[in-house]
Motif scaffolding. Structure first.
Motif, PDB file in Angstrom:
ATOM      1  N   LEU A 276      -3.089  -6.981 -12.861  1.00  0.00           N
ATOM      2  CA  LEU A 276      -3.487  -5.654 -13.324  1.00  0.00           C
ATOM      3  C   LEU A 276      -3.697  -4.761 -12.103  1.00  0.00           C
ATOM      4  N   TYR A 277      -2.899  -3.699 -12.012  1.00  0.00           N
ATOM      5  CA  TYR A 277      -2.955  -2.778 -10.887  1.00  0.00           C
ATOM      6  C   TYR A 277      -3.653  -1.483 -11.307  1.00  0.00           C
ATOM      7  N   GLN A 278      -4.392  -0.889 -10.358  1.00  0.00           N
ATOM      8  CA  GLN A 278      -4.943   0.448 -10.557  1.00  0.00           C
ATOM      9  C   GLN A 278      -3.821   1.442 -10.287  1.00  0.00           C
ATOM     10  N   ALA A 279      -3.394   2.167 -11.331  1.00  0.00           N
ATOM     11  CA  ALA A 279      -2.207   2.995 -11.188  1.00  0.00           C
ATOM     12  C   ALA A 279      -2.439   4.465 -11.518  1.00  0.00           C
ATOM     13  N   ASN A 280      -3.388   4.781 -12.401  1.00  0.00           N
ATOM     14  CA  ASN A 280      -3.533   6.158 -12.862  1.00  0.00           C
ATOM     15  C   ASN A 280      -4.971   6.374 -13.328  1.00  0.00           C
ATOM     16  N   TRP A 281      -5.268   7.566 -13.792  1.00  0.00           N
ATOM     17  CA  TRP A 281      -6.587   7.858 -14.331  1.00  0.00           C
ATOM     18  C   TRP A 281      -6.496   9.052 -15.263  1.00  0.00           C
ATOM     19  N   ASP A 282      -7.541   9.212 -16.036  1.00  0.00           N
ATOM     20  CA  ASP A 282      -7.623  10.327 -16.980  1.00  0.00           C
ATOM     21  C   ASP A 282      -9.102  10.544 -17.306  1.00  0.00           C
ATOM     22  N   ILE A 283      -9.402  11.669 -17.945  1.00  0.00           N
ATOM     23  CA  ILE A 283     -10.750  11.912 -18.454  1.00  0.00           C
ATOM     24  C   ILE A 283     -10.677  11.802 -19.968  1.00  0.00           C
ATOM     25  N   SER A 284     -11.444  10.901 -20.512  1.00  0.00           N
ATOM     26  CA  SER A 284     -11.357  10.578 -21.931  1.00  0.00           C
ATOM     27  C   SER A 284     -12.171  11.514 -22.810  1.00  0.00           C
ATOM     28  N   SER A 285     -13.451  11.683 -22.498  1.00  0.00           N
ATOM     29  CA  SER A 285     -14.326  12.438 -23.398  1.00  0.00           C
ATOM     30  C   SER A 285     -15.553  12.925 -22.650  1.00  0.00           C
ATOM     31  N   VAL A 286     -16.338  13.762 -23.342  1.00  0.00           N
ATOM     32  CA  VAL A 286     -17.583  14.273 -22.800  1.00  0.00           C
ATOM     33  C   VAL A 286     -18.700  13.991 -23.803  1.00  0.00           C
ATOM     34  N   ARG A 287     -19.858  13.629 -23.303  1.00  0.00           N
ATOM     35  CA  ARG A 287     -21.018  13.383 -24.148  1.00  0.00           C
ATOM     36  C   ARG A 287     -22.063  14.462 -23.864  1.00  0.00           C
ATOM     37  N   PHE A 288     -22.652  15.003 -24.949  1.00  0.00           N
ATOM     38  CA  PHE A 288     -23.543  16.148 -24.813  1.00  0.00           C
ATOM     39  C   PHE A 288     -24.549  16.149 -25.964  1.00  0.00           C
ATOM     40  N   THR A 289     -25.534  17.039 -25.859  1.00  0.00           N
ATOM     41  CA  THR A 289     -26.485  17.265 -26.949  1.00  0.00           C
ATOM     42  C   THR A 289     -26.584  18.759 -27.210  1.00  0.00           C
ATOM     43  N   LEU A 290     -26.870  19.111 -28.446  1.00  0.00           N
ATOM     44  CA  LEU A 290     -27.152  20.485 -28.848  1.00  0.00           C
ATOM     45  C   LEU A 290     -28.605  20.521 -29.309  1.00  0.00           C
ATOM     46  N   ASN A 291     -29.447  21.301 -28.588  1.00  0.00           N
ATOM     47  CA  ASN A 291     -30.893  21.298 -28.821  1.00  0.00           C
ATOM     48  C   ASN A 291     -31.421  19.865 -28.693  1.00  0.00           C
TER      49      ASN A 291
END
Length: 450
Positions: A276-291
């Protein structure tokens, strides 16, 4: 039945093997393999049909004939795994094997045979020959032994040789090439390549196969999986990426961890023949709160920046339960910087991780950005065989530089006839023979009374 078998054996021995061992055939096959190998590096391999339609259209055709249809029909999109390329490798390997058994091994047998010269006239045909007076055959034997020669002596005759390994060198080279070909064929038939984009915290099994051999199903793991514990990026002070890291755990069927490693570029994880080689990357999601809401999570979509042509990731966050209002969140990387825009595209705020801002009457707090690691996964059972072949090739090349030297001698009364030959390094051999003669003690001739 017996006559038929004899006919087949005769055809195999006297026609097929000599044809396969033909040097011109081997050179032609090697040139074809090199040509198609170059084609496989020039034409992109393993792409989709749409890719080839876009880059190799019918009009205008590349070089007047190379279109996507030709590429797909002939198999130039997967050269190294195509049946005709593997057939060329097998045929070339057969030619090498035939040459080894039909020529190289008989030449080695001839080199191992030795004989004595019994007549002084025989030394005249040797490249190096001399007559010595007052020298002993036993002294010559001792001097040659000190130089590393293996000496055979009988009565007044002597034969010596060294460097027989030089005759084995070409056989090593042929055997190494056969191993390399066997490893390449095995890898093409049983190996596979896969690509996975996995968010931090998720577990996956290898399923997204991009290339595979005809017999590769047995190599694709079914009894273990991989969990991405964490993916992160180290950045330089300038903001450029320094290195990618993935903390990976290998899990068995019961979910128990059997191996754990942190990989980065040029440091892969290897487990049971799969790398298994490290080949790429991405941003999957964001976690947040409202109030004071629980932590919410939304996926991020990769976008192309119009200002500098770079990549940004963004999502739309609703600020009302009926989805009638919201804001756009953008981030350029995993360093934790976020830009908040309103519905008209005006910049409202800039946030860091765990930072908060008021938007549309609610408090938006960014808790975490989840990265995804891009893994390239390969299995090639032929690699150990190929490495063994290259190791044997180096030994064969080194052995081929060893000179095979032979020396003959004949004692006739008080005269010693000495001669020799070598297959390379003629000047060194001549110098060695001069040194051997100089190391021999000169015997005093007996006085004869008149």
């Amino acid at each position: 039945m017996t006559n038929a078998l004899q006919t087949i054996k005769r055809l195999w021995r006297h026609e097929l093997i000599p044809m396969l061992a033909n040097l011109k055939l081997a050179i032609a096959l090697l040139l074809l393999i090199a040509l198609f190998s170059i084609t496989g590096t020039v034409i992109e391999q393993g792409q989709s049909q749409e890719f080839y339609k876009l880059n190799y259209p019918d009009h205008p055709a590349l070089f007047g004939f190379l279109t996507y249809q030709v590429i797909l029909i002939v198999g130039l999109d997967r050269v190294y795994g195509s049946w005709w390329f593997l057939s060329l490798l097998i045929l070339f390997g057969s030619s090498l094997a035939a040459c080894t058994f039909n020529r190289q091994l008989p030449m080695l047998k001839v080199a191992k045979r030795w004989f004595y010269y019994t007549k002084p006239q025989s030394f005249a045909k040797l490249p190096i020959a001399t007559e010595l007076t007052g020298r002993s055959l036993n002294d010559l034997s001792q001097a040659l032994t000190q130089k590393g020669y293996k000496v055979f002596q009988a009565d007044d005759r002597l034969y010596a040789r060294k460097g027989l390994i030089g005759k084995v060198g070409p056989i090593f080279v042929h055997a190494s090439m056969l191993l390399v070909l066997a490893g390449a064929i095995l890898g093409a038939l049983t190996g596979f390549t896969a690509q996975e984009m996995v968010p931090s915290g998720e577990t996956f099994q290898i399923k997204n196969i991009t290339e595979s051999g005809a017999w590769s199903k047995s190599q694709i793991p079914k009894d273990w999986s991989v969990r991405v514990n964490r993916f992160w990026i180290d950045y330089r002070p300038s903001g450029a990426i320094d290195q990618f890291y993935s903390d990976l755990s290998v899990l068995d069927l019961a979910g128990q961890e059997v191996d754990r490693q942190t990989i980065h570029v040029n440091k892969p994880l290897r487990y049971r023949g799969v790398t298994l080689y490290q080949a790429n990357w991405d941003i999957s999601s964001v976690r947040f709160t409202l109030n004071r809401s629980p932590i919410l999570q939304l996926p991020l979509t990769k976008l192309k920046s119009k200002t500098n042509g770079g990549q940004v990731w963004g999502t739309w966050i609703p600020t009302k339960t009926d989805l009638s209002a919201g804001v756009t969140l953008l981030t350029p990387d995993l360093q934790g910087t976020f830009l908040i825009y309103d519905e008209r595209g005006n910049l409202l705020s800039t946030l860091r991780l765990n930072g908060s801002t008021e938007v549309n009457g609610v408090t938006l707090t960014i808790k975490e950005v989840v990265g995804s690691t891009g893994l390239q996964i390969k299995a090639d059972p032929g690699i150990p065989i190929v490495y063994t072949g290259f190791g044997l090739l180096m030994l064969g090349v080194i052995a081929s530089y060893v000179s095979h030297s032979q020396v003959w001698a004949l004692q006739v009364e008080n005269t010693l006839y000495v001669g020799g030959k070598t297959n390379r390094a003629q000047v060194n051999f001549e110098s060695e023979m001069v040194q051997v003669i100089e190391d021999m003690p000169k015997q005093e001739l007996p006085l004869v009374s008149c």
